[in-house]
Design an enzyme around this catalytic site. Structure first.
Site, PDB file in Angstrom:
ATOM      1  CG  HIS A  46       2.638   2.362  -2.199  1.00 27.24           C
ATOM      2  ND1 HIS A  46       1.617   1.906  -2.994  1.00 27.24           N
ATOM      3  CD2 HIS A  46       3.773   2.147  -2.903  1.00 27.24           C
ATOM      4  CE1 HIS A  46       2.116   1.430  -4.128  1.00 27.24           C
ATOM      5  NE2 HIS A  46       3.425   1.572  -4.089  1.00 27.24           N
ATOM      6  CD  GLU A  48      -2.133   4.318   0.566  1.00 25.35           C
ATOM      7  OE1 GLU A  48      -3.044   4.542  -0.239  1.00 25.35           O
ATOM      8  OE2 GLU A  48      -0.923   4.286   0.230  1.00 25.35           O
ATOM      9  CB  CYS A  82      -2.145   0.682  -5.139  1.00 21.64           C
ATOM     10  SG  CYS A  82      -1.095  -0.002  -3.842  1.00 21.64           S
ATOM     11  CB  CYS A  85      -2.234   0.534  -0.132  1.00 23.75           C
ATOM     12  SG  CYS A  85      -0.494   0.992  -0.303  1.00 23.75           S
TER      13      CYS A  85
END
Length: 165
Positions: A46, A48, A82, A85
């Site tokens: 992701h 991040e 999410c 993260c």
């Protein structure tokens, strides 16, 4: 947030969910990321997580303590982090996250779970979130992504009703 939105657009152009982010320390961008899940076939890539890795690399190259750097770093991200993260951000002790739109399916900063401020033991300090910054632009990109077909999505399976005898 302009740069984060550009990163999200780049993700969209590469067939990824359009999320982009920047990690800023002392007014300097140390990490930037966009989703790379489909490209790498790695569900943890992701935006991040990509940016966290870049900040860790920067710390190693500049002989800086990552804990000190992350403690003074702000994350700007187009979509609410999410749950995965948000947990990583909390473990890294990032104090502030500024995000665009909410993540109603997987959000870890209040939409689904509130990892950012929950009373959790041994998981770092809670972090502050500022939501809604340029949210409409982030939502528009997400809508564009979800209108197109994802070539990496598994084929749909037709379910047959089972007959009971």
């Amino acid at each position: 947030m302009d740069r984060a939105l550009r990163m999200a657009k780049e993700a969209l152009e590469n067939g990824e969910v359009p999320v982009g982010c920047l990690m800023v320390y002392n007014n300097e961008i140390l990490g930037k990321g966009r989703n790379e899940v489909n490209e790498t076939k790695n569900a943890t890539r992701h935006a991040e997580m990509v940016a966290i890795d870049q900040v860790l690399d920067w710390c190693h190259q500049h002989d800086k303590d990552p804990a000190e750097v992350f403690a003074h770093t702000v994350l700007y991200v187009t979509v609410e982090p999410c749950i995965m993260c948000a947990a990583a951000l909390r473990l890294m002790k990032i104090p502030l996250v500024v995000y665009g739109c909410q993540n109603e399916r997987f959000g870890g900063c209040g939409s689904v779970l509130n990892i950012s401020s929950a009373n959790l033991t041994d998981t770092g300090e809670p972090f502050q979130c500022i939501a809604g910054y340029r949210a409409e632009e982030a939502v528009d990109m997400l809508k564009t992504f979800y209108r197109q077909e994802n070539p990496n999505a598994p084929k749909s399976k037709v379910r047959k009703k089972e007959c009971s005898k």
